[in-house]
Scaffold this motif. Structure first.
Motif, PDB file in Angstrom:
ATOM      1  N   LEU A  36      34.817  42.394  34.509  1.00 17.06           N
ATOM      2  CA  LEU A  36      35.850  43.043  33.696  1.00 17.06           C
ATOM      3  C   LEU A  36      35.308  44.289  32.994  1.00 17.06           C
ATOM      4  CD1 LEU A  36      37.872  40.172  31.960  1.00 17.06           C
ATOM      5  CD2 LEU A  36      38.631  41.689  33.771  1.00 17.06           C
ATOM      6  N   ALA A  37      34.027  44.267  32.641  1.00 14.59           N
ATOM      7  CA  ALA A  37      33.421  45.403  31.936  1.00 14.59           C
ATOM      8  C   ALA A  37      33.490  46.676  32.771  1.00 14.59           C
ATOM      9  CB  ALA A  37      31.973  45.088  31.567  1.00 14.59           C
ATOM     10  N   SER A  38      33.530  46.517  34.091  1.00 14.35           N
ATOM     11  CA  SER A  38      33.537  47.706  34.960  1.00 14.35           C
ATOM     12  C   SER A  38      34.925  48.019  35.523  1.00 14.35           C
ATOM     13  CB  SER A  38      32.544  47.501  36.110  1.00 14.35           C
ATOM     14  OG  SER A  38      32.957  46.406  36.891  1.00 14.35           O
ATOM     15  N   MET A  39      35.945  47.279  35.077  1.00 11.25           N
ATOM     16  CA  MET A  39      37.302  47.525  35.570  1.00 11.25           C
ATOM     17  C   MET A  39      37.989  48.613  34.754  1.00 11.25           C
ATOM     18  SD  MET A  39      38.990  43.816  36.377  1.00 11.25           S
ATOM     19  CE  MET A  39      40.637  44.492  36.493  1.00 11.25           C
ATOM     20  N   PRO A  40      38.616  49.584  35.422  1.00 15.97           N
ATOM     21  CA  PRO A  40      39.309  50.633  34.671  1.00 15.97           C
ATOM     22  C   PRO A  40      40.578  50.121  33.981  1.00 15.97           C
ATOM     23  CG  PRO A  40      39.586  50.965  37.033  1.00 15.97           C
ATOM     24  CD  PRO A  40      38.642  49.811  36.858  1.00 15.97           C
ATOM     25  N   LEU A  46      44.465  40.329  32.186  1.00 18.70           N
ATOM     26  CA  LEU A  46      44.401  39.394  31.068  1.00 18.70           C
ATOM     27  C   LEU A  46      45.536  38.376  31.047  1.00 18.70           C
ATOM     28  CD1 LEU A  46      43.308  41.811  28.192  1.00 18.70           C
ATOM     29  CD2 LEU A  46      41.916  40.623  29.891  1.00 18.70           C
ATOM     30  N   HIS A  47      45.580  37.554  32.049  1.00 19.41           N
ATOM     31  CA  HIS A  47      46.571  36.479  32.121  1.00 19.41           C
ATOM     32  C   HIS A  47      45.924  35.286  32.803  1.00 19.41           C
ATOM     33  CE1 HIS A  47      50.294  34.346  32.712  1.00 19.41           C
ATOM     34  NE2 HIS A  47      50.870  35.219  31.895  1.00 19.41           N
ATOM     35  N   PRO A  48      46.094  34.070  32.259  1.00 23.38           N
ATOM     36  CA  PRO A  48      45.413  32.915  32.864  1.00 23.38           C
ATOM     37  C   PRO A  48      45.773  32.670  34.332  1.00 23.38           C
ATOM     38  CG  PRO A  48      46.964  32.215  31.155  1.00 23.38           C
ATOM     39  CD  PRO A  48      46.870  33.704  31.077  1.00 23.38           C
ATOM     40  N   GLU A  49      46.981  33.082  34.737  1.00 22.07           N
ATOM     41  CA  GLU A  49      47.380  32.913  36.139  1.00 22.07           C
ATOM     42  C   GLU A  49      46.506  33.765  37.071  1.00 22.07           C
ATOM     43  OE1 GLU A  49      49.634  30.937  37.599  1.00 22.07           O
ATOM     44  OE2 GLU A  49      50.381  30.058  35.733  1.00 22.07           O
ATOM     45  N   ASN A  50      45.886  34.823  36.522  1.00 19.59           N
ATOM     46  CA  ASN A  50      45.030  35.695  37.334  1.00 19.59           C
ATOM     47  C   ASN A  50      43.607  35.177  37.476  1.00 19.59           C
ATOM     48  OD1 ASN A  50      47.127  37.488  37.731  1.00 19.59           O
ATOM     49  ND2 ASN A  50      46.572  38.758  35.994  1.00 19.59           N
ATOM     50  N   GLU A  59      37.304  33.423  40.007  1.00 19.35           N
ATOM     51  CA  GLU A  59      37.643  34.621  40.766  1.00 19.35           C
ATOM     52  C   GLU A  59      38.791  35.291  40.039  1.00 19.35           C
ATOM     53  OE1 GLU A  59      38.610  33.223  44.712  1.00 19.35           O
ATOM     54  OE2 GLU A  59      36.794  32.003  44.783  1.00 19.35           O
ATOM     55  N   LEU A  60      38.877  36.577  40.194  1.00 15.20           N
ATOM     56  CA  LEU A  60      39.945  37.342  39.569  1.00 15.20           C
ATOM     57  C   LEU A  60      40.947  37.720  40.644  1.00 15.20           C
ATOM     58  CD1 LEU A  60      40.598  38.373  36.778  1.00 15.20           C
ATOM     59  CD2 LEU A  60      39.308  40.445  37.309  1.00 15.20           C
ATOM     60  N   LYS A  61      42.181  37.245  40.457  1.00 18.91           N
ATOM     61  CA  LYS A  61      43.238  37.590  41.404  1.00 18.91           C
ATOM     62  C   LYS A  61      43.571  39.063  41.208  1.00 18.91           C
ATOM     63  CE  LYS A  61      47.616  35.836  41.181  1.00 18.91           C
ATOM     64  NZ  LYS A  61      48.478  34.664  41.022  1.00 18.91           N
ATOM     65  N   ARG A  62      43.771  39.750  42.289  1.00 19.98           N
ATOM     66  CA  ARG A  62      44.144  41.174  42.191  1.00 19.98           C
ATOM     67  C   ARG A  62      45.506  41.277  41.518  1.00 19.98           C
ATOM     68  NH1 ARG A  62      40.089  43.542  43.060  1.00 19.98           N
ATOM     69  NH2 ARG A  62      38.879  43.618  44.946  1.00 19.98           N
ATOM     70  N   ALA A  63      45.553  42.041  40.457  1.00 21.60           N
ATOM     71  CA  ALA A  63      46.828  42.253  39.760  1.00 21.60           C
ATOM     72  C   ALA A  63      47.468  43.509  40.334  1.00 21.60           C
ATOM     73  CB  ALA A  63      46.584  42.399  38.267  1.00 21.60           C
ATOM     74  N   HIS A  64      48.571  43.330  41.033  1.00 21.41           N
ATOM     75  CA  HIS A  64      49.259  44.471  41.657  1.00 21.41           C
ATOM     76  C   HIS A  64      50.287  45.053  40.708  1.00 21.41           C
ATOM     77  CE1 HIS A  64      47.356  43.591  45.430  1.00 21.41           C
ATOM     78  NE2 HIS A  64      47.747  42.345  45.334  1.00 21.41           N
ATOM     79  N   GLY A  65      50.562  46.317  40.857  1.00 17.23           N
ATOM     80  CA  GLY A  65      51.602  46.972  40.053  1.00 17.23           C
ATOM     81  C   GLY A  65      51.320  46.814  38.580  1.00 17.23           C
ATOM     82  N   ALA A  66      52.353  46.549  37.829  1.00 16.19           N
ATOM     83  CA  ALA A  66      52.192  46.406  36.387  1.00 16.19           C
ATOM     84  C   ALA A  66      51.539  45.075  36.048  1.00 16.19           C
ATOM     85  CB  ALA A  66      53.545  46.519  35.707  1.00 16.19           C
ATOM     86  N   GLY A  67      51.602  44.124  36.975  1.00 15.15           N
ATOM     87  CA  GLY A  67      51.009  42.817  36.709  1.00 15.15           C
ATOM     88  C   GLY A  67      51.789  42.083  35.631  1.00 15.15           C
ATOM     89  N   LYS A  68      51.309  40.890  35.286  1.00 18.26           N
ATOM     90  CA  LYS A  68      51.961  40.151  34.214  1.00 18.26           C
ATOM     91  C   LYS A  68      51.555  40.779  32.895  1.00 18.26           C
ATOM     92  CE  LYS A  68      52.671  35.618  36.080  1.00 18.26           C
ATOM     93  NZ  LYS A  68      51.958  35.101  37.193  1.00 18.26           N
ATOM     94  N   ARG A  69      52.488  40.859  31.994  1.00 18.55           N
ATOM     95  CA  ARG A  69      52.151  41.384  30.660  1.00 18.55           C
ATOM     96  C   ARG A  69      51.245  40.385  29.968  1.00 18.55           C
ATOM     97  NH1 ARG A  69      55.597  44.189  26.634  1.00 18.55           N
ATOM     98  NH2 ARG A  69      54.343  42.708  25.561  1.00 18.55           N
TER      99      ARG A  69
END
Length: 167
Positions: A36-40, A46-50, A59-69
Motif C-alpha cells: 500500500l505504501a507504494s500505491m498511488p 481501503l475496504h475489507p472486501e478488497n 492479497e489485494l483485490k484490484r479496485a477498478h474504477g471508483a471502487g467501493k467508497r
C-alpha cells in the motif's frame, strides 16, 4: 497436483470463524502495508472486501474504477466519513485488518469508539500498543503512513517470533 486454497474476502473469512495466529497475521499485514505504501491511489483499496485471505497470506483485490467508497463499519478512520482518506486512513484500515485477523472479528466502528467503546483484546501482547496507535481516533496520534507502520510491524514480528517456543 494439489489444489490451491481459494482466496476469500476478509469478511467471509471472519464469518467462517477464520483467524490467524499473531505472528502470521503481523507478517501478512506488514507485507500488505509495504504494498500500500507504494500505491498511488491507496484510498480505493481501503475496504475489507478488497482484502483476500489465502492460506495465511493477504492479497489485494484490484479496485477498478471508483471502487467501493471507504466507510466499512469498523475498518474506516473517522476522517473517511468526511470524504478524506489519506495515508493515515490507510494505517487505520491496516490496523483494523490486523485486529480482525487476530481477534476473529471486526473492530468497533468509530461512532461506538468515539462514544467511549474501547478496542477489546483477548490478551496483552506486543500488538496491543501498536494497534492502539495505528487505530487512534485522532489522526495526530496515529502512525502517519503505511511505510512507518510496516517498520513497526517488523519490530513486533521479531518480538513475537522470539517469544515463540522453539520447534
Amino acid at each position: 497436483k494439489p489444489m490451491r486454497e481459494k482466496a476469500v474476502p476478509l469478511p467471509v473469512f471472519l464469518a467462517g470463524g477464520g483467524r490467524m495466529d499473531r505472528l502470521r497475521a503481523t507478517r501478512a499485514v506488514r507485507e500488505l502495508a509495504q504494498r500500500l505504501a507504494s500505491m498511488p491511489e491507496v484510498s480505493r483499496a481501503l475496504h475489507p472486501e478488497n482484502i483476500l485471505v489465502r492460506s495465511g497470506t493477504l492479497e489485494l483485490k484490484r479496485a477498478h474504477g471508483a471502487g467501493k467508497r471507504p466507510g466499512a463499519s469498523g475498518y474506516s478512520a473517522p476522517e473517511c466519513y468526511n470524504g478524506s482518506a489519506g495515508m493515515a486512513a490507510a494505517v487505520y484500515f491496516l490496523g483494523a485488518v490486523l485486529y480482525a485477523l487476530t481477534e476473529g472479528r471486526a473492530p468497533q466502528d468509530v461512532i461506538a469508539r468515539a462514544g467511549g467503546a474501547e478496542l477489546v483484546f483477548e490478551e496483552q501482547t506486543p500488538l496491543v500498543p501498536l494497534l492502539n496507535r495505528a487505530m487512534a481516533l485522532n489522526e495526530a496520534y496515529r502512525i502517519a503512513a503505511p511505510a512507518q507502520l510496516a517498520q513497526e510491524l517488523a519490530q513486533v514480528e521479531a518480538q513475537l517470533a522470539a517469544a515463540q517456543p522453539a520447534q
